[in-house]
Scaffold this active site. Structure first.
Site, PDB file in Angstrom:
ATOM      1  N   LYS A   1       1.686   4.384   7.375  1.00 19.33           N
ATOM      2  CA  LYS A   1       0.857   5.211   6.499  1.00 19.33           C
ATOM      3  C   LYS A   1       1.239   6.691   6.624  1.00 19.33           C
ATOM      4  O   LYS A   1       1.898   7.112   7.576  1.00 19.33           O
ATOM      5  CB  LYS A   1      -0.632   5.079   6.874  1.00 19.33           C
TER       6      LYS A   1
ATOM      7  N   SER B   1       0.810  -1.228   0.000  1.00 17.26           N
ATOM      8  CA  SER B   1       0.000   0.000   0.000  1.00 17.26           C
ATOM      9  C   SER B   1       0.838   1.270   0.000  1.00 17.26           C
ATOM     10  O   SER B   1       0.300   2.365  -0.157  1.00 17.26           O
ATOM     11  CB  SER B   1      -0.939   0.021   1.208  1.00 17.26           C
TER      12      SER B   1
END
Length: 235
Positions: free
Chosen positions: A193, A155
């Protein structure tokens, strides 16, 4: 007072420094003390540091300095008596004389960084735990305390972070919007993230259009560190 293992490790480090000017590696310390993993070495080093016997030199190769050593030859626990009890024995400590051997230059320094397992670059996974260490060039690290995580998932590929990379993390509980952080969600799951704040909400953004942002109440998310660098294995 030191345990037998703490005492043994302290003397091993001191003798190596006296002989070479460079402290032993974590692997050498593990073998010398017959420990099963380097995590045991980390715990002993931390205990010696807390008691003022050693200190860590940031971003230096084999980054340990011995400040004092017990004058007695044995550990501060005497052998068990006939009834099985052990009598504690106080150690007299003396300053440790540093070796005059030349230290390696900073450009060649290697730092042993705790490796805290795997972290998701995708959906969050179980919270990371300590289990090993990773040798890292000091040039990749800045000031502060660091640890490493093995990246799992894709991701964050648009940020240049790939599955199997080692993320080098500077330990901190705060970060600015837009920084890549290790976020612990609900004290159970950790993920890597971009951090974004939106009022009482926190958005954890991926760097891959195939994934959706993760949105939580700010009370659900704790920053555990922010990205300081990457190591990549090539096959």
């Amino acid at each position: 007072m030191l345990t037998a293992k703490q005492h043994e490790l302290l003397l091993f480090i001191a003798r190596r420094l006296e002989a070479t000017g460079i402290s032993p590696s974590f692997e050498e310390m593990k073998d010398a003390l017959d420990l099963k993993s380097k995590s045991g070495v980390h715990r002993l080093i931390s205990a010696l540091e807390e008691r003022g016997f050693i200190r860590r030199l940031p971003n230096r190769a084999r980054a340990l300095e011995v400040l004092k050593v017990p004058e007695t030859a044995g550990a501060d626990q005497s052998p068990a008596s006939e009834n099985g009890s052990a009598e504690p024995k106080s150690d007299t400590v003396v300053p440790f004389k540093k070796s005059t051997a030349t230290q390696p230059t900073a450009a060649n320094d290697i730092v042993e960084v705790p490796l805290h397992g795997r972290i998701a670059a995708g959906a969050p996974i179980e919270a990371i735990e300590d289990f090993n260490s990773l040798p890292v060039p000091a040039a990749l690290l800045g000031p502060g305390e660091h640890y490493a995580l093995e990246v799992s998932g894709d991701s964050m590929i648009e940020a240049g972070i790939f599955d199997g990379d080692y993320a080098l993390i500077r330990r901190t509980e705060s970060a600015r919007d837009g920084e890549i952080v290790v976020a612990l969600v609900d004290d159970e799951e950790a993920t890597l993230k971009y951090l974004r704040r939106d009022g009482a909400r926190v958005r954890l953004d991926p760097a891959n259009e195939m994934y959706e942002p993760q949105i939580y109440n700010s009370s659900q998310v704790k920053v555990q560190g922010k990205l300081a660098g990457l190591l990549r294995r090539y096959h």
